[in-house]
Design an enzyme around this catalytic site. Sequence first.
Site, PDB file in Angstrom:
ATOM      1  N   GLY A 169      -9.816  -1.716  -8.749  1.00  0.00           N
ATOM      2  CA  GLY A 169     -10.553  -0.790  -9.591  1.00  0.00           C
ATOM      3  C   GLY A 169     -12.050  -0.780  -9.380  1.00  0.00           C
ATOM      4  N   THR A 201     -11.048   8.740  -2.174  1.00  0.00           N
ATOM      5  CA  THR A 201     -11.871   9.625  -1.351  1.00  0.00           C
ATOM      6  C   THR A 201     -13.088   8.906  -0.783  1.00  0.00           C
ATOM      7  OG1 THR A 201     -12.991  11.769  -1.319  1.00  0.00           O
ATOM      8  CG2 THR A 201     -13.254  10.461  -3.302  1.00  0.00           C
ATOM      9  N   THR A 202     -13.473   7.787  -1.411  1.00  0.00           N
ATOM     10  CA  THR A 202     -14.670   7.058  -0.974  1.00  0.00           C
ATOM     11  C   THR A 202     -14.442   6.289   0.325  1.00  0.00           C
ATOM     12  OG1 THR A 202     -13.990   5.291  -2.485  1.00  0.00           O
ATOM     13  CG2 THR A 202     -15.690   6.812  -3.268  1.00  0.00           C
ATOM     14  N   ASN A 203     -13.266   5.709   0.495  1.00  0.00           N
ATOM     15  CA  ASN A 203     -12.926   4.962   1.714  1.00  0.00           C
ATOM     16  C   ASN A 203     -11.530   5.382   2.186  1.00  0.00           C
ATOM     17  OD1 ASN A 203     -15.297   3.051   1.763  1.00  0.00           O
ATOM     18  ND2 ASN A 203     -14.405   2.430  -0.188  1.00  0.00           N
ATOM     19  N   CYS A 242     -17.439  -0.230  -3.474  1.00  0.00           N
ATOM     20  CA  CYS A 242     -17.530  -0.741  -4.857  1.00  0.00           C
ATOM     21  C   CYS A 242     -18.219  -2.099  -4.916  1.00  0.00           C
ATOM     22  CB  CYS A 242     -16.138  -0.849  -5.468  1.00  0.00           C
ATOM     23  SG  CYS A 242     -15.418   0.745  -5.871  1.00  0.00           S
ATOM     24  N   ILE A 254      -1.931   4.395  -3.158  1.00  0.00           N
ATOM     25  CA  ILE A 254      -2.847   5.493  -3.509  1.00  0.00           C
ATOM     26  C   ILE A 254      -4.218   5.163  -2.935  1.00  0.00           C
ATOM     27  CG2 ILE A 254      -3.904   6.746  -5.428  1.00  0.00           C
ATOM     28  CD1 ILE A 254      -1.418   5.794  -7.099  1.00  0.00           C
TER      29      ILE A 254
END
Length: 475
Positions: A247, A147-149, A280, A144
Site C-alpha cells: 500500500g 499505473t506508477t510502476n 512509494c 493487481i
Amino acid sequence: MNIDEGVVVDIVNAVLGRLDGSSASQAEEEPKAPEGGDGIFESMDDAIEAAAVAQRAYLSCSMHDRAAYVQAIRDVVLNQENLEYISRQSVEETGMGNYEHKLIKNRLAAVKTPGIEDLTTDALTGDDGLTLVEYSPFGVIGAITPTTNPTETIICNSIGMLAAGNSVVFSPHPRAKNVSLHLVRLINRALAKAGAPANLVVTVSKPSIENTNAMMSHPLIRMLVATGGPGIVKTVLSSGKKAIGAGAGNPPVVVDETADIEKAGKDIVDGCSFDNNLPCIAEKEVIVVDSAADYLIFNMKKNGAYEVKDQATINKLVRLLVQENGKSPVTAFVGKSAKYILDQVGVSVDDDVKVIIMQVGEDHPFVQVELMMPVLPIVRVPDVDAGIEMAIRVEHGNRHTAMMHSRNVDKLTKMAKLIQTTIFVKNGPSYAGIGVGGEGHTTFTIAGPTGEGLTSAKSFARRRRCVLVGGMDVR
C-alpha cells in the site's frame, strides 16, 4: 486357415473405432486452456482458466526448468531494445516519471529480483526420522499492478511468482494498458521459446475495474497481490482469500545536527526526484533539527532543489496539487517534473531543477498528503527527539519507509525501533532501500499492510511439511 478379407477389414475398423473413441474420451477428460494470443485474453474467466491449466502442467516441471524460465524473463527484459521501449512507453502512456529512471528501475527489477534460490529448505532429523519444510506454490495468483510502476511490478512479480511455482493473472491499471500488454506478450514469447507451459503469465485485453473484480472473486485464484493505493489494498484484504497488500506510504526523512549535511542534501534531492517521486519509498517530507536546517537547505539547492519562499506561491501550489478534500493529490500532477509544476504557477526555472522545496509547519497539506511528485516540504524541529516523534506522526502508521541522516547511532537506533517501517535507510537516498546503491534484493511490491515486507519468491509460496518416519538420521 483362410479368413474372409471382408471380415478382417470389419475387425480392423471396429478396433480402430474403439481406439478413436477411447482417445477422444481421454482427450475430453484432460483440461484444455482457452485460446489466447501471447497470454492476452478477451475475458478474465478465460485468462484465469488458461493460467490454471498452465499451473497444473507447471507442477511437472523441474526446479532447473523454473530457473530457466525465470532467466528467460530476465533476458527478454534486459534486451536493450525491449528495455528502452517499455521504459519510454511507460512515461508516454501514463504521463508519469522520466525515461532515464524508468530504465534504471526496469533493469533493476530484471536483475535483482530473487529467483528459485530464495526457496530455501529446512531439514530436521532425529530418532523419529526426517522432516523437510519446503516452499510450495499456491497455484494461480491474481496480481493487481499500479499505473506508477506498471512494467517494474509485472517484471518482479512474474519472476518471483513463477520462481515459486505459480502462474499469474495480471490486472494492469487501465492507464498503463498498452505497455503492460506489450510486456506480457514479450514475457510469453520468451517463455514459449524456453519451452515453458503456455499461459503461465496472462492478462486481459481490456483492463478494467470490472475485470479486476472478476479476478478477485474467481474460485481458481488462490492468492491476491495488490500493489497500489489504500482503496484497492483494502478491497483485496477483505476478499476472503490469502492476500498480500503493498500500500501507500508517506516516507519522512529526519536530519540531525551530527549528519554529513552536504551528503544529506544531495541524497535527499536525488531520492526525492527519482522518477519524479513516483516510488512509494521516496522522500516525501524533510524534518530537520533547526541548527542544521539552513545549511541543509543550502546544499539541497546546490544539488537541484528550488526553494519557494513566497507564501502566495505556496498557496497556489497547494490549490493546484492537493484535492479539495485535503487528503489526496491531484492525479494530473502525480509523477510530473518540478519544472512542469512550477510552470503552472508562473515560475520559470532551468531544466536542472529537480525538486521544489518550501519551509512549512507539520500540519501543512504537503506534509500530511503523499503527493508522489517532486515537491518536498521542510519542517524545522528544536532537536532530534522531537524530529523522530514528528516523523512517526506524519508517516501515518503506514509502516512503509523512512530515512534518517545522522552519525548518532543511538538516535538512529531509536528512530528505527519506534517508527517500525518496512524499509529504514540510514545516511543514504531512499532508493538504496530497494537495492540501488544499497545491499539486498529489489521489489516493487512492498507489503507493509500485510507484513511480508520486500516481497520475493518465498512470499508467493506456502510452507509445507513432509515427514518421513524412522531412518535417514545419519549423525
